[in-house]
Design an enzyme around this catalytic site. Structure first.
Site, mmCIF file in Angstrom:
data_model
loop_
_atom_site.group_PDB
_atom_site.id
_atom_site.type_symbol
_atom_site.label_atom_id
_atom_site.label_comp_id
_atom_site.label_asym_id
_atom_site.label_seq_id
_atom_site.Cartn_x
_atom_site.Cartn_y
_atom_site.Cartn_z
ATOM 1 N N SER A 117 -4.304 3.691 0.190
ATOM 2 C CA SER A 117 -5.951 2.290 0.521
ATOM 3 C C SER A 117 -6.220 2.886 2.181
ATOM 4 O O SER A 117 -7.161 1.919 2.007
ATOM 5 C CB SER A 117 -3.967 1.267 0.349
ATOM 6 O OG SER A 117 -3.767 0.980 -0.972
ATOM 7 N N GLU A 151 -7.333 4.492 3.020
ATOM 8 C CA GLU A 151 -7.950 5.332 3.038
ATOM 9 C C GLU A 151 -9.649 4.864 2.820
ATOM 10 O O GLU A 151 -10.930 5.303 1.487
ATOM 11 C CB GLU A 151 -8.355 6.865 2.517
ATOM 12 C CG GLU A 151 -7.559 8.247 3.392
ATOM 13 C CD GLU A 151 -5.929 7.591 3.946
ATOM 14 O OE1 GLU A 151 -5.320 6.875 3.055
ATOM 15 O OE2 GLU A 151 -5.658 7.554 4.572
ATOM 16 N N GLU A 170 10.634 0.086 4.390
ATOM 17 C CA GLU A 170 11.982 0.020 5.109
ATOM 18 C C GLU A 170 11.488 -0.148 7.039
ATOM 19 O O GLU A 170 12.092 -1.293 7.719
ATOM 20 C CB GLU A 170 13.015 1.016 4.974
ATOM 21 C CG GLU A 170 13.902 1.287 4.588
ATOM 22 C CD GLU A 170 14.840 2.727 4.211
ATOM 23 O OE1 GLU A 170 14.914 3.142 5.259
ATOM 24 O OE2 GLU A 170 15.221 2.215 3.351
ATOM 25 N N HIS A 189 5.418 -0.070 8.767
ATOM 26 C CA HIS A 189 3.976 1.066 7.728
ATOM 27 C C HIS A 189 3.283 -0.198 7.054
ATOM 28 O O HIS A 189 2.037 -0.844 6.936
ATOM 29 C CB HIS A 189 4.638 1.757 7.173
ATOM 30 C CG HIS A 189 3.352 2.946 7.319
ATOM 31 N ND1 HIS A 189 2.202 3.962 8.124
ATOM 32 C CD2 HIS A 189 2.946 3.452 6.239
ATOM 33 C CE1 HIS A 189 2.032 4.283 7.746
ATOM 34 N NE2 HIS A 189 2.168 3.994 6.407
HETATM 35 N N1 LIG Z 1 2.459 3.497 1.593
HETATM 36 C C1 LIG Z 1 1.345 3.161 1.087
HETATM 37 C C2 LIG Z 1 0.469 3.887 1.082
HETATM 38 N N2 LIG Z 1 0.954 4.613 2.449
HETATM 39 C C3 LIG Z 1 0.060 6.097 2.687
HETATM 40 C C4 LIG Z 1 -1.542 5.528 3.950
HETATM 41 O O1 LIG Z 1 -2.033 4.716 2.990
HETATM 42 C C5 LIG Z 1 -2.434 6.330 4.022
HETATM 43 O O2 LIG Z 1 -2.937 7.523 2.632
HETATM 44 C C6 LIG Z 1 -1.488 7.100 5.093
HETATM 45 O O3 LIG Z 1 -0.931 6.820 6.124
HETATM 46 C C7 LIG Z 1 -2.977 8.572 5.490
HETATM 47 O O4 LIG Z 1 -3.887 7.831 6.360
HETATM 48 N N3 LIG Z 1 -0.348 4.191 1.084
HETATM 49 C C8 LIG Z 1 -0.803 3.396 -0.564
HETATM 50 O O5 LIG Z 1 -1.622 2.973 -0.565
HETATM 51 N N4 LIG Z 1 0.671 2.348 -0.675
HETATM 52 C C9 LIG Z 1 0.990 1.864 0.124
HETATM 53 O O6 LIG Z 1 2.690 2.030 -0.326
HETATM 54 C C1 LIG Z 2 3.921 0.303 2.525
HETATM 55 C C2 LIG Z 2 4.455 1.448 3.221
HETATM 56 O O1 LIG Z 2 3.840 1.643 4.493
HETATM 57 C C3 LIG Z 2 6.324 2.073 2.780
HETATM 58 O O2 LIG Z 2 6.016 2.242 1.018
HETATM 59 C C4 LIG Z 2 6.363 3.229 3.208
HETATM 60 O O3 LIG Z 2 7.750 2.741 3.710
HETATM 61 P P1 LIG Z 2 8.674 2.628 4.878
HETATM 62 O O4 LIG Z 2 8.787 1.969 5.557
HETATM 63 O O5 LIG Z 2 9.855 2.455 4.446
HETATM 64 O O6 LIG Z 2 7.857 3.924 5.449
#
Ligand SMILES: Nc1c(NC[C@H](O)[C@H](O)[C@H](O)CO)[nH]c(=O)[nH]c1=O
Ligand SMILES: CC(=O)C(O)COP(=O)(O)O
Length: 161
Positions: free
Chosen positions: A65, A67, A93, A96
């Site tokens: 997301s 990106e 958890e 992030h």
């Molecule tokens: N944890 C989720 C992510 N994480 C990834 C980030 O969006 C991104 O691709 C990474 O940090 C590299 O820049 N993305 C989602 O769309 N949904 C998630 O639950």
């Molecule tokens: C939305 C997020 O960033 C995600 O699901 C990552 O999980 P975590 O916080 O357990 O590393």
């Protein structure tokens, strides 16, 4: 009103502008792919149902997301009338979740402020997978449908302003 009191797929077809003249870009995040594919399908079907030609729907995929911001910015340059940014962020958890949600929502807001082409926010920000399932073609409908209708309305607004 919360989504729980509203089906995301409901709309009054008589109020939707003719979309056959428009071209749309859809940017899809690969994270939580089963959810984002459901959202894409909801958006695609609603565009087609309202007269958009299949050749006038351009799809690009991005890794996550976060990106969607860059992908949508580049999509705005593709001679489209509106862009739909599709993602699914699910609480983990750590903090992030908050950074990804804040980044993508503010980033897409910035694209709407800075550029002419509207970008529609079709990013689910759920506490768990069940909530995401219920909003991507489940019991609360499909946020992709809602986003497609918003995209058509904003394309029309842009056209008339
Ligand atoms: N944890 C989720 C992510 N994480 C990834 C980030 O969006 C991104 O691709 C990474 O940090 C590299 O820049 N993305 C989602 O769309 N949904 C998630 O639950
Ligand atoms: C939305 C997020 O960033 C995600 O699901 C990552 O999980 P975590 O916080 O357990 O590393």
């Amino acid at each position: 009103m919360a989504t729980i009191n509203k089906n995301l797929s409901d709309y009054d077809k008589t109020t939707i502008p003719d979309a056959s003249k428009f071209r749309f870009g859809i940017v899809v995040s690969e994270w939580n792919e089963t959810i984002t594919e459901g959202l894409f399908q909801g958006a695609y079907d609603a565009l087609i149902e309202n007269g958009v030609l299949p050749n006038n729907i351009i799809r690009w995929d991005v890794p996550g997301s976060f990106e969607l911001i860059y992908g949508s910015k580049k999509m705005q340059e593709q001679m489209v009338n509106a862009v739909i940014a599709i993602g699914s962020v699910i609480q983990g958890e750590t903090k992030h979740f908050d950074f990804v949600c804040e980044g993508v929502s503010q980033g897409i807001k910035d694209l709407n402020v800075l550029h002419e082409t509207p970008v529609i926010f079709c990013v689910l920000t759920d506490n768990n997978m069940q909530q995401a399932i219920e909003r991507s073609g489940g019991k609360h409908g499909n946020k992709g449908t809602e986003a497609a209708i918003a995209a058509i309305k904003m394309a029309e607004l842009r056209n008339n302003s």
